[in-house]
Design a protein around this motif. Structure first.
Motif, PDB file in Angstrom:
ATOM      1  N   VAL A  51       0.839  -1.200   0.000  1.00  0.00           N
ATOM      2  CA  VAL A  51       0.000   0.000   0.000  1.00  0.00           C
ATOM      3  C   VAL A  51       0.876   1.253   0.000  1.00  0.00           C
ATOM      4  N   ILE A  52       1.934   1.243   0.799  1.00  0.00           N
ATOM      5  CA  ILE A  52       2.846   2.386   0.851  1.00  0.00           C
ATOM      6  C   ILE A  52       3.528   2.587  -0.496  1.00  0.00           C
ATOM      7  N   GLN A  53       3.953   1.483  -1.118  1.00  0.00           N
ATOM      8  CA  GLN A  53       4.612   1.603  -2.416  1.00  0.00           C
ATOM      9  C   GLN A  53       3.666   2.210  -3.453  1.00  0.00           C
ATOM     10  N   HIS A  54       2.420   1.793  -3.440  1.00  0.00           N
ATOM     11  CA  HIS A  54       1.448   2.365  -4.370  1.00  0.00           C
ATOM     12  C   HIS A  54       1.252   3.854  -4.102  1.00  0.00           C
ATOM     13  N   ALA A  55       1.162   4.231  -2.842  1.00  0.00           N
ATOM     14  CA  ALA A  55       0.988   5.641  -2.500  1.00  0.00           C
ATOM     15  C   ALA A  55       2.188   6.462  -2.970  1.00  0.00           C
ATOM     16  N   GLU A  56       3.388   5.920  -2.809  1.00  0.00           N
ATOM     17  CA  GLU A  56       4.597   6.611  -3.260  1.00  0.00           C
ATOM     18  C   GLU A  56       4.571   6.836  -4.767  1.00  0.00           C
ATOM     19  N   LEU A  57       4.227   5.796  -5.521  1.00  0.00           N
ATOM     20  CA  LEU A  57       4.200   5.905  -6.979  1.00  0.00           C
ATOM     21  C   LEU A  57       3.100   6.851  -7.450  1.00  0.00           C
ATOM     22  N   THR A 201      -5.898  23.376 -10.898  1.00  0.00           N
ATOM     23  CA  THR A 201      -6.168  23.307  -9.462  1.00  0.00           C
ATOM     24  C   THR A 201      -6.428  21.874  -9.035  1.00  0.00           C
ATOM     25  N   LEU A 202      -7.164  21.145  -9.865  1.00  0.00           N
ATOM     26  CA  LEU A 202      -7.467  19.744  -9.561  1.00  0.00           C
ATOM     27  C   LEU A 202      -6.178  18.928  -9.440  1.00  0.00           C
ATOM     28  N   LEU A 203      -5.286  19.084 -10.406  1.00  0.00           N
ATOM     29  CA  LEU A 203      -4.021  18.355 -10.382  1.00  0.00           C
ATOM     30  C   LEU A 203      -3.161  18.767  -9.192  1.00  0.00           C
ATOM     31  N   SER A 204      -3.125  20.063  -8.909  1.00  0.00           N
ATOM     32  CA  SER A 204      -2.309  20.562  -7.799  1.00  0.00           C
ATOM     33  C   SER A 204      -2.834  20.057  -6.462  1.00  0.00           C
ATOM     34  N   CYS A 205      -4.142  20.067  -6.299  1.00  0.00           N
ATOM     35  CA  CYS A 205      -4.741  19.604  -5.044  1.00  0.00           C
ATOM     36  C   CYS A 205      -4.550  18.099  -4.869  1.00  0.00           C
ATOM     37  N   PHE A 206      -4.695  17.355  -5.970  1.00  0.00           N
ATOM     38  CA  PHE A 206      -4.497  15.909  -5.852  1.00  0.00           C
ATOM     39  C   PHE A 206      -3.054  15.589  -5.483  1.00  0.00           C
ATOM     40  N   LYS A 207      -2.111  16.291  -6.092  1.00  0.00           N
ATOM     41  CA  LYS A 207      -0.703  16.077  -5.760  1.00  0.00           C
ATOM     42  C   LYS A 207      -0.473  16.303  -4.261  1.00  0.00           C
ATOM     43  N   LYS A 208      -1.065  17.333  -3.733  1.00  0.00           N
ATOM     44  CA  LYS A 208      -0.934  17.634  -2.296  1.00  0.00           C
ATOM     45  C   LYS A 208      -1.538  16.521  -1.447  1.00  0.00           C
ATOM     46  N   ASP A 209      -2.720  16.046  -1.827  1.00  0.00           N
ATOM     47  CA  ASP A 209      -3.384  14.999  -1.046  1.00  0.00           C
ATOM     48  C   ASP A 209      -2.684  13.649  -1.211  1.00  0.00           C
ATOM     49  N   ALA A 210      -2.124  13.393  -2.388  1.00  0.00           N
ATOM     50  CA  ALA A 210      -1.385  12.147  -2.594  1.00  0.00           C
ATOM     51  C   ALA A 210      -0.158  12.104  -1.690  1.00  0.00           C
ATOM     52  N   HIS A 211       0.465  13.243  -1.520  1.00  0.00           N
ATOM     53  CA  HIS A 211       1.612  13.318  -0.605  1.00  0.00           C
ATOM     54  C   HIS A 211       1.160  13.071   0.829  1.00  0.00           C
ATOM     55  N   LYS A 212       0.000  13.592   1.168  1.00  0.00           N
ATOM     56  CA  LYS A 212      -0.519  13.390   2.523  1.00  0.00           C
ATOM     57  C   LYS A 212      -0.837  11.912   2.766  1.00  0.00           C
ATOM     58  N   MET A 213      -1.404  11.233   1.759  1.00  0.00           N
ATOM     59  CA  MET A 213      -1.667   9.793   1.892  1.00  0.00           C
ATOM     60  C   MET A 213      -0.366   9.050   2.193  1.00  0.00           C
ATOM     61  N   GLU A 214       0.676   9.372   1.446  1.00  0.00           N
ATOM     62  CA  GLU A 214       1.968   8.716   1.625  1.00  0.00           C
ATOM     63  C   GLU A 214       2.512   8.967   3.035  1.00  0.00           C
ATOM     64  N   ILE A 215       2.423  10.197   3.509  1.00  0.00           N
ATOM     65  CA  ILE A 215       2.921  10.543   4.852  1.00  0.00           C
ATOM     66  C   ILE A 215       2.172   9.778   5.933  1.00  0.00           C
ATOM     67  N   LEU A 216       0.849   9.728   5.819  1.00  0.00           N
ATOM     68  CA  LEU A 216       0.047   9.045   6.832  1.00  0.00           C
ATOM     69  C   LEU A 216       0.347   7.545   6.869  1.00  0.00           C
ATOM     70  N   LEU A 217       0.495   6.946   5.708  1.00  0.00           N
ATOM     71  CA  LEU A 217       0.776   5.505   5.656  1.00  0.00           C
ATOM     72  C   LEU A 217       2.172   5.189   6.185  1.00  0.00           C
ATOM     73  N   LYS A 218       3.136   6.039   5.906  1.00  0.00           N
ATOM     74  CA  LYS A 218       4.488   5.820   6.413  1.00  0.00           C
ATOM     75  C   LYS A 218       4.545   6.018   7.927  1.00  0.00           C
ATOM     76  N   LEU A 219       3.742   6.934   8.441  1.00  0.00           N
ATOM     77  CA  LEU A 219       3.661   7.104   9.885  1.00  0.00           C
ATOM     78  C   LEU A 219       3.065   5.861  10.530  1.00  0.00           C
ATOM     79  N   LEU A 220       2.052   5.300   9.893  1.00  0.00           N
ATOM     80  CA  LEU A 220       1.454   4.066  10.397  1.00  0.00           C
ATOM     81  C   LEU A 220       2.482   2.939  10.409  1.00  0.00           C
ATOM     82  N   LYS A 221       3.266   2.835   9.342  1.00  0.00           N
ATOM     83  CA  LYS A 221       4.312   1.810   9.261  1.00  0.00           C
ATOM     84  C   LYS A 221       5.333   1.996  10.379  1.00  0.00           C
TER      85      LYS A 221
END
Length: 231
Positions: A51-57, A201-221
């Protein structure tokens, strides 16, 4: 129609994109009947790693897509104005912690549910984005392929997070009640510039949220390994 601005595509674009298509470990949890029967056979630790690898990619490709769109369609003065264009991020209203101190204080349960909320909130907007890109004249296949790839991987990520919630928390899938109605409202025939800024704006916001997903999952790990040293 917007004419495709000629740009030089660097070596990274040629080399990295095929690698991303082949290097990621599959995370498709659905069987032939549509049930989530594949991922439960994977250990919790390995599933979290996938899951983390997918979030990173997803974050990496979203960053490249945003940069590519920006280079081709957004003049520099408009790049400076994007935050004043009147299009707030669609996930702004979600109850997800944003500051470092807030994130560190939330439970593992809320970490996972926050990731799931973000993932589910972006599935439809990314499908919508693929349709709007067809309005552009000369949009390159690379950008279309990247947005399609991210959209498909996001659905796989949703499956993985759902199974992870079941494994770690013994809970069933949570569905968000957030509505993207404001995003899909048709305001008649907006100017092409308005389409461009909306998609940007859509692309910029998604990029920001995708980074947040990655951070949250790595914190969980990190918490799974050593609760006291996670920053």
């Amino acid at each position: 129609m917007i004419m495709f601005a000629s740009i030089k595509q660097g070596q990274w674009a040629v080399l990295l994109w095929p690698y991303l298509l082949t290097a990621s470990i599959p995370l498709d949890c659905r069987d032939e009947q549509g049930g989530l029967s594949h991922c439960p056979s994977i250990s919790q630790e390995k599933l979290l790693d996938r899951v983390i690898q997918h979030a990173e990619l997803i974050y990496r490709v979203s960053e490249e897509s945003c940069s590519l769109f920006e280079e081709m369609f957004i003049p520099f003065p408009l790049q400076l104005q994007r935050n004043q264009a009147g299009y707030p991020c669609i996930t702004k209203a979600l109850p997800i912690p944003s500051s470092k101190s807030e994130i560190q204080q939330i439970s593992d349960k809320w970490l996972l549910h926050s990731v799931l909320m973000l993932v589910q909130s972006w599935i439809e907007p990314l499908v919508y984005l693929q349709t709007t890109l067809n309005r552009y004249d000369g949009v390159p296949d690379m950008l279309l392929n990247k947005t399609k790839w991210v959209s498909e991987k996001l659905m796989s990520l949703e499956q993985g997070v759902v199974v992870l919630i079941k494994k770690m928390l013994d809970e069933e899938m949570m569905t968000t009640t957030y509505s993207e109605q404001g995003l899909f409202q048709d305001d008649g025939q907006p100017e092409m510039l308005e389409y461009v800024m909306r998609d940007y704006t859509l692309l910029s916001c998604f990029k920001k949220d995708a980074h947040k997903m990655e951070i949250l999952l790595k914190l969980l790990k990190c918490r799974q390994n050593d609760m006291h040293s996670c920053a």
